[in-house]
Each structure stands twice: as C-alpha cells, then as structure tokens.
Design an enzyme around this catalytic site. Structure first.
Site, mmCIF file in Angstrom:
data_model
loop_
_atom_site.group_PDB
_atom_site.id
_atom_site.type_symbol
_atom_site.label_atom_id
_atom_site.label_comp_id
_atom_site.label_asym_id
_atom_site.label_seq_id
_atom_site.Cartn_x
_atom_site.Cartn_y
_atom_site.Cartn_z
ATOM 1 N N GLY A 86 -10.007 7.667 -4.268
ATOM 2 C CA GLY A 86 -11.199 6.987 -4.786
ATOM 3 C C GLY A 86 -10.921 5.646 -5.438
ATOM 4 N N ASP A 99 -9.491 5.117 -8.195
ATOM 5 C CA ASP A 99 -8.126 5.125 -8.742
ATOM 6 C C ASP A 99 -7.156 4.552 -7.707
ATOM 7 O OD1 ASP A 99 -6.125 7.847 -10.211
ATOM 8 O OD2 ASP A 99 -5.995 5.677 -10.397
HETATM 9 N N1 APR Z 1 -15.083 0.137 -6.507
HETATM 10 C C1 APR Z 1 -16.073 0.719 -7.229
HETATM 11 N N2 APR Z 1 -16.375 2.031 -7.164
HETATM 12 C C2 APR Z 1 -15.638 2.787 -6.317
HETATM 13 C C3 APR Z 1 -14.579 2.257 -5.532
HETATM 14 C C4 APR Z 1 -14.317 0.874 -5.653
HETATM 15 N N3 APR Z 1 -13.332 0.276 -4.963
HETATM 16 N N4 APR Z 1 -14.043 3.282 -4.800
HETATM 17 C C5 APR Z 1 -14.747 4.397 -5.109
HETATM 18 N N5 APR Z 1 -15.705 4.099 -6.009
HETATM 19 C C6 APR Z 1 -16.715 4.976 -6.618
HETATM 20 C C7 APR Z 1 -17.054 6.244 -5.896
HETATM 21 O O1 APR Z 1 -17.947 5.966 -4.833
HETATM 22 C C8 APR Z 1 -17.724 7.008 -7.024
HETATM 23 O O2 APR Z 1 -19.067 6.561 -7.159
HETATM 24 O O3 APR Z 1 -16.193 5.417 -7.868
HETATM 25 C C9 APR Z 1 -16.948 6.556 -8.269
HETATM 26 C C10 APR Z 1 -15.983 7.592 -8.842
HETATM 27 O O4 APR Z 1 -15.455 8.370 -7.781
HETATM 28 P P1 APR Z 1 -13.888 8.803 -7.763
HETATM 29 O O5 APR Z 1 -13.078 7.599 -7.521
HETATM 30 O O6 APR Z 1 -13.775 9.957 -6.805
HETATM 31 O O7 APR Z 1 -13.583 9.286 -9.263
HETATM 32 P P2 APR Z 1 -13.946 10.663 -10.000
HETATM 33 O O8 APR Z 1 -15.130 11.343 -9.412
HETATM 34 O O9 APR Z 1 -13.982 10.289 -11.456
HETATM 35 O O10 APR Z 1 -12.670 11.580 -9.698
HETATM 36 C C11 APR Z 1 -11.447 11.217 -10.282
HETATM 37 O O11 APR Z 1 -10.355 11.271 -8.161
HETATM 38 O O12 APR Z 1 -9.247 9.556 -7.169
HETATM 39 C C12 APR Z 1 -9.081 10.687 -7.918
HETATM 40 O O13 APR Z 1 -7.129 10.225 -9.215
HETATM 41 C C13 APR Z 1 -8.524 10.371 -9.281
HETATM 42 O O14 APR Z 1 -8.111 12.670 -9.761
HETATM 43 C C14 APR Z 1 -8.976 11.584 -10.040
HETATM 44 C C15 APR Z 1 -10.346 11.866 -9.462
#
Ligand code: APR
Length: 173
Positions: free
Chosen positions: A30, A32
């Site tokens: 995601g 991260d």
């Molecule tokens: N820019 C902005 N928003 C983003 C981007 C980006 N480049 N990529 C993804 N998103 C959005 C997703 O669409 C979602 O709306 O960020 C939001 C949070 O999603 P996740 O990244 O899956 O985060 P989260 O739900 O908090 O889960 C965290 O996921 O990636 C792993 O290491 C991380 O274990 C942790 C978990």
C-alpha cells in the site's frame, strides 16, 4: 487550513507526509510500500534506527514516529500505525483518532507548516472509509482550532474516497 486532494502522496510538496505503517515499521504494501520506494533505501535504514519498544515493535498502534523524507519532496515522513478494523467495538476508533492526534503533534513539534495524510487503516487494515474519515476530519478540525497556520492535506488515492472526505468536511464545519 484543511485541503482534500486526490493523488499519490509521495508526490506532494509538503513538509511532512504521513505513512500508514505497521508496528515493525520497515515497509510493506500500500502507501507504506509507495513511500519506501519513493524515499529510497535510506528510509529503510532510518526506520531500522528507530528503537524497538517491544519485540519487533518500533511504533505501537496509535503512536507516531518521524524520520527524514530523503528522496521524497517532503522533508519528513511521519510513520503512524492504524488499528486493524474488527467491528468498531474493540478500541479501533480511539486508536485511529490517536494516529491523527499524535502525527499532528509530531509535525507541529518539528516545525512543519504543511502535513499530508493518506486514509489511514482503510486499505489492508479494513477500516470502513466513511467511519475513518469522520474520525480524521474531527481530529484535524480540532487541531486546526489551535494551529491555524498549518495546512493539513487529506490525500485520497481514489475519487470515491475524495468525495467522502469532501462531504464529511462540509458537515463538520
Ligand atoms: N498515495 C496515497 N494514498 C495511497 C497510496 C499512495 N501512493 N497508495 C495507497 N494509498 C491509500 C489506499 O488506497 C488506502 O486508501 O492509502 C490508504 C491506506 O491503505 P494501506 O496502504 O493499505 O494502509 P492501511 O490500511 O493503514 O494498512 C497498513 O498495510 O501496507 C501495509 O505495511 C502496511 O501493514 C501495513 C498495512
């Protein structure tokens, strides 16, 4: 001031971007994954230097840690760990609110004039977007009452999320 945009948070020219991390704080998928890819390997090394506060835990759920942004346009990355959503009755709302409060406090302590948030916990961690957005808008609105010089940006990845944030931020005025 509160702004809502749609796009890739790694491209935003703000002082700090918030990363939706996990407790190990060494990257993931995601947003991260996107932030670590854009910031480069030095971000991984800076995260390694963040002391563990428990076995394999650098940032407990609800807390926030700050590192430089390295190759990102942003000066800082504020890593926060949202709750994994179960049913909304296991402390998830309180933990999510703490993510926003602690990230905002850390940004202010580090002299940031602008900070961008992704929609924390609404991806892999399964938090319903509208419920999470209500908490996000509430916490940021409260913060801005005493920090009106700071610009807070909600960076939504999808147009659907952006519409939800726009609707809720109008209701919250
Ligand atoms: N820019 C902005 N928003 C983003 C981007 C980006 N480049 N990529 C993804 N998103 C959005 C997703 O669409 C979602 O709306 O960020 C939001 C949070 O999603 P996740 O990244 O899956 O985060 P989260 O739900 O908090 O889960 C965290 O996921 O990636 C792993 O290491 C991380 O274990 C942790 C978990």
């Amino acid at each position: 001031m509160l702004k809502i945009v749609q796009g890739d948070i790694t491209r935003l020219e703000v002082d700090a971007i918030v990363n939706a991390a996990n407790q190990v704080m060494l990257g993931g998928g995601g947003v991260d994954g996107a932030i670590h890819r854009a910031a480069g390997r030095e971000l991984y090394e800076a995260c390694l230097d963040v002391p563990e506060v428990g076995p394999g835990i650098r940032c407990p759920t609800g807390e926030a840690r700050i590192t430089p942004g390295f190759r990102l346009p942003a000066k800082f990355v504020i890593h926060t760990v949202g709750p994994v959503y179960r049913d909304g009755r296991h402390g998830e709302p309180e933990k999510l609110a703490a993510c926003y409060r602690n990230s905002l406090a850390l940004a202010a302590e580090n002299g940031c004039r602008s900070i961008a948030f992704p929609c924390i916990s609404t991806g892999v961690y399964g938090y319903p977007v509208a419920d999470a957005a209500k908490i996000a808008v509430r916490e940021v609105t409260e913060f801005l009452k005493t920090h009106d010089g700071i610009e807070v940006v909600f960076c939504c990845f999808s147009s659907e999320d952006k519409m939800i944030y726009e609707r809720l931020s109008k209701e919250y005025r």
